[in-house]
Design an enzyme around this catalytic site. Structure first.
Site, mmCIF file in Angstrom:
data_model
loop_
_atom_site.group_PDB
_atom_site.id
_atom_site.type_symbol
_atom_site.label_atom_id
_atom_site.label_comp_id
_atom_site.label_asym_id
_atom_site.label_seq_id
_atom_site.Cartn_x
_atom_site.Cartn_y
_atom_site.Cartn_z
ATOM 1 C CG ASP A 4 81.774 -31.698 -21.951
ATOM 2 O OD1 ASP A 4 81.945 -31.684 -23.172
ATOM 3 O OD2 ASP A 4 82.527 -31.101 -21.158
ATOM 4 C CG ASP A 104 85.871 -32.255 -20.499
ATOM 5 O OD1 ASP A 104 85.904 -32.685 -21.671
ATOM 6 O OD2 ASP A 104 85.312 -31.190 -20.182
ATOM 7 C CD GLU A 105 83.562 -34.955 -25.161
ATOM 8 O OE1 GLU A 105 82.355 -34.943 -25.465
ATOM 9 O OE2 GLU A 105 84.417 -34.401 -25.841
#
Ligand code: TTP
Ligand code: MG
Length: 355
Positions: A4, A104-105
């Site tokens: 993340d 974003d992960e």
């Protein structure tokens, strides 16, 4: 592994503009109703120290920031997507399978690559962190465990720039003291119900008679909750197909000159075509993305009959550009993008892995 990025949007802005580096940064989604209406999308860690967090009304964030040097910026989602795509590609290169779960992960499976060796997994995590830092200037936090649920909690454990490994025999002590609301998948409402019957921590939950949980939540959810308290999760890391392919670029200078913009569209279309051929896909929707000097993004789309070469899309891009300029003649553009979506993959062998 769960990866993340740290304060993703705010960190990207920090990288792209040296003059704001190190300052508290707040990324805002302005609703446009009044000058400051809207909510905070995210903030960097130095703004978080002041108390400015995701979801907070912008008005409140500005009040906290009063008399302090805090930078407020609007979201530029298309740009963040580009950065995200590059990062996901480089993570994928280091993994057996990648499952992107948000901008974003991602979860990655590295079982084969590391031969189930924890030390090798740490090396892979460090390689990924290093590459993200050197290529994009960003930090990420990584959690390593033998299942997705524990890896996810581990990545959050030492944010920012963290790396947390939880070996199988460490799972119970790792989870034990966590508040139930920290267990991924347990929402606020469920946590509140658990609190009401005296269950505060993961340990409390693991000790609770499953029959009691079944009475309140039903059989399936009770089992899920009980499994979580023990760090049990058998779900697999599953690669998902891309929904769209796009290319976005910055114009040499801010302009509303149709000819200049169209030249850029052709250049981006040629690059996009390489992706279309590489992934062996066809598309049915064609979109033009315009980003003006105030960083406002407009996306206009057209549906066409199925096509697998960008030449079919170019006249549509031209038409969409004409329409845009007619309606927005006063504003110069800063960036322009082309996108195809409604994809169909043809080489099934490749599509399973290709992102
Ligand atoms: P997160 O990973 O939840 O947050 P983050 O990356 O900013 O910070 P952290 O270091 O804690 O991971 O979300 C990723 C991005 O998604 C974030 O940068 C902005 C966006 N986002 C919103 O727009 N609204 C929200 O409420 C949240 C939580 C995130
Ligand atoms: Mg993040």
């Amino acid at each position: 592994m769960h990866i993340d990025l740290d304060s993703f949007y705010a960190s990207i802005e920090e990288v792209r503009n040296n003059s704001i580096k190190g300052k508290p940064i707040v990324i805002c989604v302005y609703s446009g109703r009044t000058q400051n209406s809207g909510a905070v999308s995210t903030s960097n860690y130095s703004a978080r120290k002041l108390g400015i967090k995701s979801g907070m009304p912008i008005v409140l964030a500005k009040r906290i920031a009063m008399n302090k040097e805090v930078v407020f910026l609007p979201v530029d989602i298309e740009y963040y997507r580009e950065v995200s795509d590059r990062i996901m590609n480089l993570i994928e290169e280091e993994s057996d399978t990648l499952e992107q779960v948000s901008i974003d992960e991602a979860y990655i499976d590295v079982t084969e690559k590391t031969n189930s060796n924890w030390n090798k997994a740490i090396q892979v995590a460090n390689t990924i962190k290093q590459k993200i830092l050197s290529q994009e200037g960003l930090t990420a936090s990584v959690g390593i465990a033998s299942n997705k649920f524990v890896a996810k909690i581990a990545s959050d454990f030492q944010k920012p720039n963290g790396l947390t490994l939880v070996k199988n025999e460490e799972i119970i002590p790792f989870l034990e003291n966590l508040k139930v609301s920290k267990l991924h998948g347990i929402g606020e409402k469920t946590a509140r119900v658990l609190n009401e019957i005296g269950i505060e921590t993961s340990k409390d939950l693991s000790k609770c008679d499953i029959k009691v949980l079944e009475e309140i939540f039903g059989k399936n959810k009770a089992k899920l909750l009980h499994d979580k308290s023990l760090g049990i999760d058998n779900s697999i890391v599953e690669s998902k197909k891309k929904k769209q392919l796009s290319k976005i670029g910055t114009l040499k200078e801010d302009t509303k000159d149709k000819k200049v913009i169209f030249e850029k569209i052709i250049e981006l279309s040629n690059e996009l075509n390489q992706k279309i051929k590489r992934d062996n896909v066809s598309f049915r929707t064609v979109s033009l993305i315009t980003i003006d000097i105030e960083l406002k993004t407009h996306i206009k789309s057209e549906t066409i009959s199925q096509a697998n070469d960008i030449q079919r899309a170019v006249p549509v891009f031209k038409q969409l550009l004409n329409n845009y300029i007619e309606k927005n003649s006063e504003k110069k553009l800063r960036r322009i993008g082309v996108r195809v979506s409604n994809l169909e993959f043809f080489n099934s062998q490749r599509t399973l892995d290709e992102f």
